[in-house]
Write a protein that holds these residues in place. Structure first.
Motif, PDB file in Angstrom:
ATOM      1  N   MET A  34       0.854  -1.193   0.000  1.00  0.00           N
ATOM      2  CA  MET A  34       0.000   0.000   0.000  1.00  0.00           C
ATOM      3  C   MET A  34       0.889   1.242   0.000  1.00  0.00           C
ATOM      4  O   MET A  34       2.030   1.204   0.459  1.00  0.00           O
ATOM      5  N   THR A  35       0.365   2.343  -0.532  1.00  0.00           N
ATOM      6  CA  THR A  35       1.057   3.630  -0.500  1.00  0.00           C
ATOM      7  C   THR A  35       0.255   4.608   0.333  1.00  0.00           C
ATOM      8  O   THR A  35      -0.964   4.722   0.158  1.00  0.00           O
ATOM      9  N   VAL A  36       0.921   5.302   1.241  1.00  0.00           N
ATOM     10  CA  VAL A  36       0.250   6.305   2.074  1.00  0.00           C
ATOM     11  C   VAL A  36       0.998   7.629   1.958  1.00  0.00           C
ATOM     12  O   VAL A  36       2.204   7.657   1.706  1.00  0.00           O
ATOM     13  N   CYS A  37       0.259   8.715   2.129  1.00  0.00           N
ATOM     14  CA  CYS A  37       0.820  10.049   1.915  1.00  0.00           C
ATOM     15  C   CYS A  37       0.484  10.985   3.060  1.00  0.00           C
ATOM     16  O   CYS A  37      -0.519  10.811   3.759  1.00  0.00           O
ATOM     17  N   GLY A  38       1.314  12.001   3.209  1.00  0.00           N
ATOM     18  CA  GLY A  38       1.054  13.098   4.126  1.00  0.00           C
ATOM     19  C   GLY A  38       1.619  14.379   3.537  1.00  0.00           C
ATOM     20  O   GLY A  38       2.318  14.358   2.514  1.00  0.00           O
ATOM     21  N   GLN A  39       1.327  15.494   4.178  1.00  0.00           N
ATOM     22  CA  GLN A  39       1.823  16.788   3.702  1.00  0.00           C
ATOM     23  C   GLN A  39       2.637  17.472   4.789  1.00  0.00           C
ATOM     24  O   GLN A  39       2.286  17.420   5.971  1.00  0.00           O
ATOM     25  N   MET A 404     -15.381   8.969  -2.964  1.00  0.00           N
ATOM     26  CA  MET A 404     -16.198   8.321  -3.992  1.00  0.00           C
ATOM     27  C   MET A 404     -16.104   6.802  -3.918  1.00  0.00           C
ATOM     28  O   MET A 404     -17.095   6.091  -4.117  1.00  0.00           O
ATOM     29  N   SER A 405     -14.928   6.284  -3.610  1.00  0.00           N
ATOM     30  CA  SER A 405     -14.765   4.826  -3.507  1.00  0.00           C
ATOM     31  C   SER A 405     -15.465   4.283  -2.267  1.00  0.00           C
ATOM     32  O   SER A 405     -15.992   3.158  -2.290  1.00  0.00           O
ATOM     33  N   TRP A 406     -15.475   5.054  -1.192  1.00  0.00           N
ATOM     34  CA  TRP A 406     -16.197   4.635   0.010  1.00  0.00           C
ATOM     35  C   TRP A 406     -17.692   4.552  -0.268  1.00  0.00           C
ATOM     36  O   TRP A 406     -18.370   3.616   0.169  1.00  0.00           O
ATOM     37  N   ARG A 463      -6.668   7.290  -5.695  1.00  0.00           N
ATOM     38  CA  ARG A 463      -5.934   6.041  -5.409  1.00  0.00           C
ATOM     39  C   ARG A 463      -6.078   5.633  -3.941  1.00  0.00           C
ATOM     40  O   ARG A 463      -6.292   4.443  -3.635  1.00  0.00           O
ATOM     41  N   ASP A 464      -5.997   6.587  -3.029  1.00  0.00           N
ATOM     42  CA  ASP A 464      -6.142   6.259  -1.614  1.00  0.00           C
ATOM     43  C   ASP A 464      -7.511   5.664  -1.318  1.00  0.00           C
ATOM     44  O   ASP A 464      -7.640   4.696  -0.566  1.00  0.00           O
ATOM     45  N   GLY A 465      -8.554   6.248  -1.925  1.00  0.00           N
ATOM     46  CA  GLY A 465      -9.893   5.717  -1.714  1.00  0.00           C
ATOM     47  C   GLY A 465     -10.052   4.307  -2.261  1.00  0.00           C
ATOM     48  O   GLY A 465     -10.730   3.462  -1.665  1.00  0.00           O
ATOM     49  N   ILE A 466      -9.418   4.033  -3.394  1.00  0.00           N
ATOM     50  CA  ILE A 466      -9.497   2.691  -3.983  1.00  0.00           C
ATOM     51  C   ILE A 466      -8.760   1.679  -3.109  1.00  0.00           C
ATOM     52  O   ILE A 466      -9.221   0.538  -2.926  1.00  0.00           O
ATOM     53  N   GLN A 467      -7.632   2.081  -2.545  1.00  0.00           N
ATOM     54  CA  GLN A 467      -6.937   1.196  -1.599  1.00  0.00           C
ATOM     55  C   GLN A 467      -7.849   0.872  -0.413  1.00  0.00           C
ATOM     56  O   GLN A 467      -7.908  -0.277   0.047  1.00  0.00           O
ATOM     57  N   GLU A 468      -8.548   1.881   0.065  1.00  0.00           N
ATOM     58  CA  GLU A 468      -9.432   1.681   1.216  1.00  0.00           C
ATOM     59  C   GLU A 468     -10.641   0.826   0.854  1.00  0.00           C
ATOM     60  O   GLU A 468     -11.148   0.074   1.704  1.00  0.00           O
ATOM     61  N   TYR A 469     -11.104   0.912  -0.392  1.00  0.00           N
ATOM     62  CA  TYR A 469     -12.158  -0.001  -0.843  1.00  0.00           C
ATOM     63  C   TYR A 469     -11.686  -1.443  -0.695  1.00  0.00           C
ATOM     64  O   TYR A 469     -12.450  -2.310  -0.222  1.00  0.00           O
TER      65      TYR A 469
END
Length: 523
Positions: A34-39, A404-406, A463-469
């Motif tokens: 999985m890939t995760v991001c922050g700012q 949207m993926s949720w 992409r993050d939402g799809i990973q969470e799906y």
């Protein structure tokens, strides 16, 4: 220097200030594979320059990179951060907040646990550090080709995009011809980017590739087809191991159109009127050739067909569908649908893809189709444009792209199509000051200097939402009630969703912990 951290779902504007209690620390939660991001946000009272940045020693099986957020300015006068640039340095004005996007790729082989990672930023005003704590859980995301969720973009690679040999588009930044060495290198960059974004359905402009390889009409009933370019194109993308579906682009004119695009005697295009004999002869030859060649290449199980984009009348789509039954037996057909007026008349549609507002207005019908065995995706294309809908415009909160993926999971929808991956040639849905559907055709941005593309903030959130799906799907296999309940707290529908931009990050942590608890309870 003010330096503080935010989650990737947060919209950090140039006038964003640190909230009370904000710090240079951020906790991130990840499954494996999985890939995760922050700012990391920086702001000062005077001009400064971010000169470079690097990470401390990274744990085994974890890689990291950073990108500089760049803004798009529209006529509303607001600079919206969206381009995730590959530049390594940037000049920052006084009283201006600059965000750096930090991504961590956690491989499937990573050991579970907590990992402290420092991110060192070197500026003209001194050196600063952001501190991340990355918690890796035991859940493992499937590869995109094995995913529960389908993901497709309408991807432009053919004559609709202006390379040097097609001068129609003055905004084209890539100064070389199609099928040159540089062009194929760019296609590989697209393939790599799509894998990173978990795109697993390849949108194939087959007719353009066949024409460019020398295919032509021989007689009223015969065509010769050359597949050399198509094969190389498909193989280039399949090599990256992301795709479980190849969707052939529709060749019937969209909406109310009653013509089908064919190859003529000179290898060019010709529009034939449906249902005249010439059109039927062409359709028979084309559909047969695609089917037989995919069968020979071992790709038949990947093959799907779009027949007519957004059909407004049943006659022409149904004409093509009946021919596909004859000459492409058992090949699924799917279609984006922007009106419901004709949908109930379409026979043998295997995958329904209504636009999100069409779906919301006719939910009962689409649920009924699922019960009879049809698949259900949704799509977005410019509309609905009102800001009370979830959508992917630059001037909407980026977390909407993620939610949207949720919502898809909450509604039992198994895929999403967004039309505008690299539709860079029209102001209406572009990034010019007067664009109406802001950035809808710019999920990625051209990066001609490096012969690649830059991601957008919206691409990352999608992409993050799809990973969470996928994580919700894994939880659903163990506890369907918990998975549905959690998903609905983030979004029940495309009109009814959580307005807190932090809601998804909190939900992801809970989701990963629920998966952990379920694993521990298993004997």
């Amino acid at each position: 220097m003010f330096i503080w951290c935010k989650h990737s779902s947060a919209q950090v504007m140039t006038n964003t200030r640190p909230e009370k209690g904000a710090t240079n620390k951020l906790s991130l939660d990840s499954a494996r594979n999985m890939t995760v991001c922050g700012q990391v946000c920086l702001r000062e009272y005077k001009d400064f320059k971010i000169e470079s940045a690097e990470f401390s020693a990274l744990p085994e099986n974890i890689s990291a990179e950073y990108h500089i957020a760049e803004c798009i300015l529209f006529n509303d006068g607001v600079p919206y951060p969206d381009i995730l640039s590959s530049k390594r340095s940037v000049a920052v004005k006084a009283h201006y907040t600059q965000s750096l996007w930090v991504s961590f790729r956690v491989s499937a082989a990573t050991a579970t646990g907590k990992y402290p990672i420092a991110f060192h930023i070197h500026t003209s005003l001194g050196d600063f550090t952001a501190e991340f704590e990355l918690t890796v859980y035991s859940a493992v995301l499937p590869e995109p080709k094995n995913a529960a969720f389908g993901h497709e973009y309408f991807f432009v690679s053919d004559e609709d995009f202006a390379y040097n040999d097609i001068p129609a588009c003055p905004s084209n930044p890539y100064k070389y011809a199609r099928y040159s060495k540089e062009w194929w290198a760019l296609m590989r960059e697209y393939a790599k980017t799509m894998k990173d974004l978990r795109v697993n359905s390849l949108y194939l402009s087959s007719l353009a590739l066949l024409k460019d390889a020398g295919s032509k009409k021989l007689s009223d009933t015969e065509w010769v087809f050359h597949f050399e370019l198509l094969d190389k194109f498909v193989q280039t993308f399949l090599e990256y191991g992301s795709f479980n579906k190849i969707t052939v682009r529709a060749i019937i004119s969209c909406a109310d159109g009653n013509t089908i695009e064919a190859i003529d005697e000179n290898g060019g295009s010709k529009l034939l009127k449906i249902p005249e004999a010439e059109a039927e002869n062409w359709a028979k030859a084309y559909y047969t050739a695609i089917y037989q060649h995919f069968k020979e290449m071992g790709w038949l199980e990947l093959l799907h067909m779009h027949l007519q984009d957004e059909p407004h009348k049943k006659d022409y789509w149904q004409w093509a569908r009946e021919l596909c039954k004859l000459y492409m037996p058992n090949i699924p057909c799917s279609e984006p649908l922007d009106t419901h007026a004709v949908v109930e008349e379409l026979q043998s549609l295997d995958l329904y893809i209504p636009r999100i507002d069409i779906y919301e207005e006719n939910t009962a019908f689409y649920k009924k189709q699922q019960k009879r065995g049809a698949q259900l995706w949704v799509y977005s294309c410019c509309y609905p444009e009102e800001n009370w809908w979830l959508n992917k415009f630059i001037d909407l909160p980026p977390v909407h792209s993620r939610q949207m993926s949720w919502v898809c999971f909450s509604q039992g929808i198994t895929g999403f199509l967004h039309w505008g991956f690299n539709q860079w040639f029209a102001d209406l849905y572009g990034i010019s000051p007067s664009s109406r559907f802001k950035g809808d055709g710019f999920i990625v941005y051209p990066n001609a200097e490096n012969n690649t593309v830059d991601l957008s903030v919206r691409a990352i959130n999608t992409r993050d939402g799809i990973q969470e799906y996928e994580l919700l799907h894994l939880l659903c296999l163990k506890s369907p009630k918990k998975a549905k309940s959690l998903a609905k707290r983030v979004g029940k529908s495309f009109l009814n969703f959580n307005q807190n931009e932090n809601c998804v990050d909190f939900a992801r942590r809970e989701l990963l912990q629920l998966l952990e608890d379920c694993s521990e309870q298993q004997p």
